[in-house]
Design an enzyme around this catalytic site. Structure first.
Site, PDB file in Angstrom:
ATOM      1  N   ASP A   1       1.432   4.737   2.317  1.00 41.91           N
ATOM      2  CA  ASP A   1       1.033   5.516   3.699  1.00 41.91           C
ATOM      3  C   ASP A   1       1.501   6.706   3.561  1.00 41.91           C
ATOM      4  O   ASP A   1       2.884   7.011   3.239  1.00 41.91           O
ATOM      5  CB  ASP A   1       1.956   4.473   4.632  1.00 41.91           C
ATOM      6  CG  ASP A   1       1.876   2.858   4.693  1.00 41.91           C
ATOM      7  OD1 ASP A   1       0.419   2.715   5.161  1.00 41.91           O
ATOM      8  OD2 ASP A   1       2.502   2.167   4.190  1.00 41.91           O
TER       9      ASP A   1
ATOM     10  N   ASP B   1       0.901  -1.055   0.023  1.00 42.80           N
ATOM     11  CA  ASP B   1      -0.064   0.082   0.119  1.00 42.80           C
ATOM     12  C   ASP B   1       0.874   1.242  -0.102  1.00 42.80           C
ATOM     13  O   ASP B   1       1.970   1.156   0.045  1.00 42.80           O
ATOM     14  CB  ASP B   1      -0.790  -0.123   1.124  1.00 42.80           C
ATOM     15  CG  ASP B   1      -0.156   0.264   2.483  1.00 42.80           C
ATOM     16  OD1 ASP B   1       1.040   0.337   2.356  1.00 42.80           O
ATOM     17  OD2 ASP B   1      -0.761   0.367   3.604  1.00 42.80           O
TER      18      ASP B   1
ATOM     19  N   ASP C   1      -3.194   4.553   2.655  1.00 40.58           N
ATOM     20  CA  ASP C   1      -3.644   4.964   3.942  1.00 40.58           C
ATOM     21  C   ASP C   1      -3.085   6.325   4.284  1.00 40.58           C
ATOM     22  O   ASP C   1      -2.381   6.763   3.877  1.00 40.58           O
ATOM     23  CB  ASP C   1      -2.809   4.172   5.217  1.00 40.58           C
ATOM     24  CG  ASP C   1      -3.234   2.830   5.209  1.00 40.58           C
ATOM     25  OD1 ASP C   1      -4.493   2.456   4.733  1.00 40.58           O
ATOM     26  OD2 ASP C   1      -2.574   1.817   5.505  1.00 40.58           O
TER      27      ASP C   1
HETATM   28  P1  8DG Z   1       3.962  -2.657   2.903  1.00 40.57           P
HETATM   29  O1  8DG Z   1       2.959  -1.792   3.162  1.00 40.57           O
HETATM   30  O2  8DG Z   1       5.089  -2.256   2.026  1.00 40.57           O
HETATM   31  O3  8DG Z   1       3.688  -4.148   2.830  1.00 40.57           O
HETATM   32  O4  8DG Z   1       4.744  -2.729   4.409  1.00 40.57           O
HETATM   33  P2  8DG Z   1       4.767  -1.544   5.524  1.00 40.57           P
HETATM   34  O5  8DG Z   1       4.423  -0.204   5.051  1.00 40.57           O
HETATM   35  O6  8DG Z   1       5.608  -1.589   6.310  1.00 40.57           O
HETATM   36  O7  8DG Z   1       3.239  -2.082   6.328  1.00 40.57           O
HETATM   37  P3  8DG Z   1       2.029  -1.372   6.630  1.00 40.57           P
HETATM   38  O8  8DG Z   1       1.067  -2.278   7.037  1.00 40.57           O
HETATM   39  O9  8DG Z   1       1.655  -0.182   5.606  1.00 40.57           O
HETATM   40  O10 8DG Z   1       2.124  -0.472   7.990  1.00 40.57           O
HETATM   41  C1  8DG Z   1       3.008   0.566   8.060  1.00 40.57           C
HETATM   42  C2  8DG Z   1       3.360   1.216   9.398  1.00 40.57           C
HETATM   43  O11 8DG Z   1       2.196   1.540   9.760  1.00 40.57           O
HETATM   44  C3  8DG Z   1       3.534  -0.087  10.324  1.00 40.57           C
HETATM   45  O12 8DG Z   1       4.722   0.206  11.054  1.00 40.57           O
HETATM   46  C4  8DG Z   1       2.318  -0.245  11.242  1.00 40.57           C
HETATM   47  C5  8DG Z   1       1.887   1.138  11.204  1.00 40.57           C
HETATM   48  N1  8DG Z   1       0.358   1.118  11.408  1.00 40.57           N
HETATM   49  C6  8DG Z   1      -0.700   0.560  10.509  1.00 40.57           C
HETATM   50  N2  8DG Z   1      -1.787   0.692  11.433  1.00 40.57           N
HETATM   51  C7  8DG Z   1      -1.514   1.786  12.297  1.00 40.57           C
HETATM   52  C8  8DG Z   1      -1.974   2.095  13.237  1.00 40.57           C
HETATM   53  O13 8DG Z   1      -3.390   2.102  13.275  1.00 40.57           O
HETATM   54  N3  8DG Z   1      -1.432   3.207  14.175  1.00 40.57           N
HETATM   55  C9  8DG Z   1      -0.088   3.019  14.079  1.00 40.57           C
HETATM   56  N4  8DG Z   1       0.695   3.865  14.941  1.00 40.57           N
HETATM   57  N5  8DG Z   1       0.652   2.495  13.328  1.00 40.57           N
HETATM   58  C10 8DG Z   1      -0.069   1.843  12.248  1.00 40.57           C
HETATM   59  O14 8DG Z   1      -0.509  -0.159   9.641  1.00 40.57           O
HETATM   60 MN    MN Z   2       2.634   0.217   3.629  1.00 31.68          MN
HETATM   61 MN    MN Z   3      -0.318   0.790   5.692  1.00 34.33          MN
END
Ligand code: 8DG
Ligand code: MN
Ligand code: MN
Length: 384
Positions: free
Chosen positions: A206, A204, A308
């Site tokens: 972020d 995704d 996100d």
């Molecule tokens: P990817 O998307 O490339 O597969 O990997 P990523 O970017 O490391 O994973 P991610 O699932 O998109 O999560 C990114 C970071 O965001 C991860 O460290 C966890 C964090 N995160 C969420 N949801 C929430 C939340 O609700 N609160 C907080 N503080 N962090 C969150 O995914």
């Molecule tokens: Mn991510």
């Molecule tokens: Mn994410």
């Protein structure tokens, strides 16, 4: 920090936030095997066991080269007997029978298929499995039993499980930046998550949004979403309201439960991204690819991408940035280190000293590492 000792073993710190874990991972074959075991345990609700395998995998990601012999692992933390056994098997045979059996099992495959649907967690996937469902078509037959999020997840299943490339992430960042600046000049948009850690692709995009004047960010997300929606960029979105109350105004201590969910206003969305090289050459006046909703095969020139969006007040931005950059194991260990070694509570909003009963502010990620007495680890080395 990992230092190679003369006798060919490594010194690796016990907490992921004390280690440098750059890309590429030199031990992918081993970490993939351990992560399958972690995933299988997670699918079965065995969280402690799952975490143990995840930690073992994470330790191997800090090693400066490929492991050749199981003896090299003697000095490493977080490696239990089971993990070592699997590592040895993979080193000797190139594969682990236990891992292969899991990967081929009906349950693992169904759980994997279902949890890859946007909006589906282990609990739901397991329930469907118990009900005898095995394929996506089994779910498509009962749309009324699916949430709106899950319905969108099913419609865009293939796209959402195709890795997002960095160029696409940058393009979406730019689209959001333009919308944000239209709604609130001076606001900033920061690409975080795996892409900030230097990953070439991810599941995704972020994005963190803030404005240097505290309070200006209030109400921004709704406007930005409306703007993006009007331009045809959104295939799905759901806004979750901020429920964070300023704890500094109360005498309550912040809750210390382990959840990594924070309380910022955020939007889980699916973007419609036009991505053919030809799009750019069509020039001004051409129809925005994002408005085109073709659904089949070769002629299609857009794709669905999970995004996100998170809005943070400026004073909490460094905490949000640190919290959303990941990796998940790195985050987990930051919090665990803070609590166990420093008697502090860290989350994506604040850092609280439990004994001094004070909040510690920070203007940058570096200051948070300083408060914790940790050496600064740049995002590119947080791939734990
Ligand atoms: P990817 O998307 O490339 O597969 O990997 P990523 O970017 O490391 O994973 P991610 O699932 O998109 O999560 C990114 C970071 O965001 C991860 O460290 C966890 C964090 N995160 C969420 N949801 C929430 C939340 O609700 N609160 C907080 N503080 N962090 C969150 O995914
Ligand atoms: Mn991510
Ligand atoms: Mn994410």
């Amino acid at each position: 920090v990992s230092v190679e000792k003369p006798q060919d073993t490594w010194l690796v710190a016990a907490y992921a936030c004390q280690r440098r874990s750059p890309l590429p991972n030199n031990n992918q074959l081993l970490t993939d095997a351990l992560e399958t075991l972690a995933e299988e345990a997670h699918f079965c609700g065995h969280e402690g066991r799952s975490l143990a395998f995840s930690r073992a995998s994470s330790v191997l990601k800090a090693l400066p080269r490929t492991v050749r012999r199981v003896q090299e692992l003697d000095s490493l933390p977080c490696l239990g007997e089971h993990s070592k056994r699997v590592i040895q098997e993979v080193l000797e045979d190139g594969t682990s029978a236990e891992v292969e059996t899991i990967r081929q099992s009906e349950k693992y495959q169904a759980m994997k298929l279902f949890t890859k649907i946007f909006g589906v967690g282990v609990k739901t996937a397991h329930q469907w499995y118990q009900e005898g469902r095995r394929t996506l078509d089994d779910l498509r037959g009962h749309p009324a039993q699916l949430s709106k999020e899950q319905q969108a997840g099913l419609i865009h299943y293939e796209d959402l499980n195709t890795p997002v490339k960095r160029a696409d992430a940058e393009a979406i960042g730019q689209v959001v930046r333009e919308a944000v600046n239209k709604c609130l000049p001076g606001a900033s948009v920061t690409l975080t998550g795996g892409f900030r850690r230097g990953k070439p692709s991810g599941h995704d995009v972020d994005l963190l949004i803030t404005h240097p004047v505290e309070g200006q960010e209030a109400g921004l997300l709704k406007k930005v979403i409306a703007c993006l929606d009007q331009q045809g960029f959104l295939l799905y979105h759901s806004i979750h309201r901020n429920t964070f109350e300023s704890l500094e105004d109360s005498d309550q201590e912040p809750s210390s439960h382990a959840s990594s969910m924070d309380q910022y206003e955020r939007c889980f969305s699916i973007f419609c991204l036009g991505d053919l090289p030809g799009d750019a050459q069509e020039g001004a006046g051409a129809e925005k690819p994002s408005r085109v909703r073709r659904t089949s095969g070769a002629s299609r020139f857009w794709k669905a991408v999970r995004v996100d969006l998170v809005v943070t007040p400026y004073s909490q931005f460094p905490f949000a940035l640190l919290g959303w950059t990941g990796s998940r194991i790195f985050e987990r260990d930051l919090r665990r280190f803070a609590k166990r070694e420093k008697k502090m509570l860290l989350n994506s909003h604040t850092l609280y000293h439990l004994e001094q009963k004070t909040w510690m502010s920070a203007a940058s990620e570096k200051e948070i590492f300083q408060h914790l007495g940790l050496e600064y680890i740049p995002p590119e080395e947080r791939n734990a």
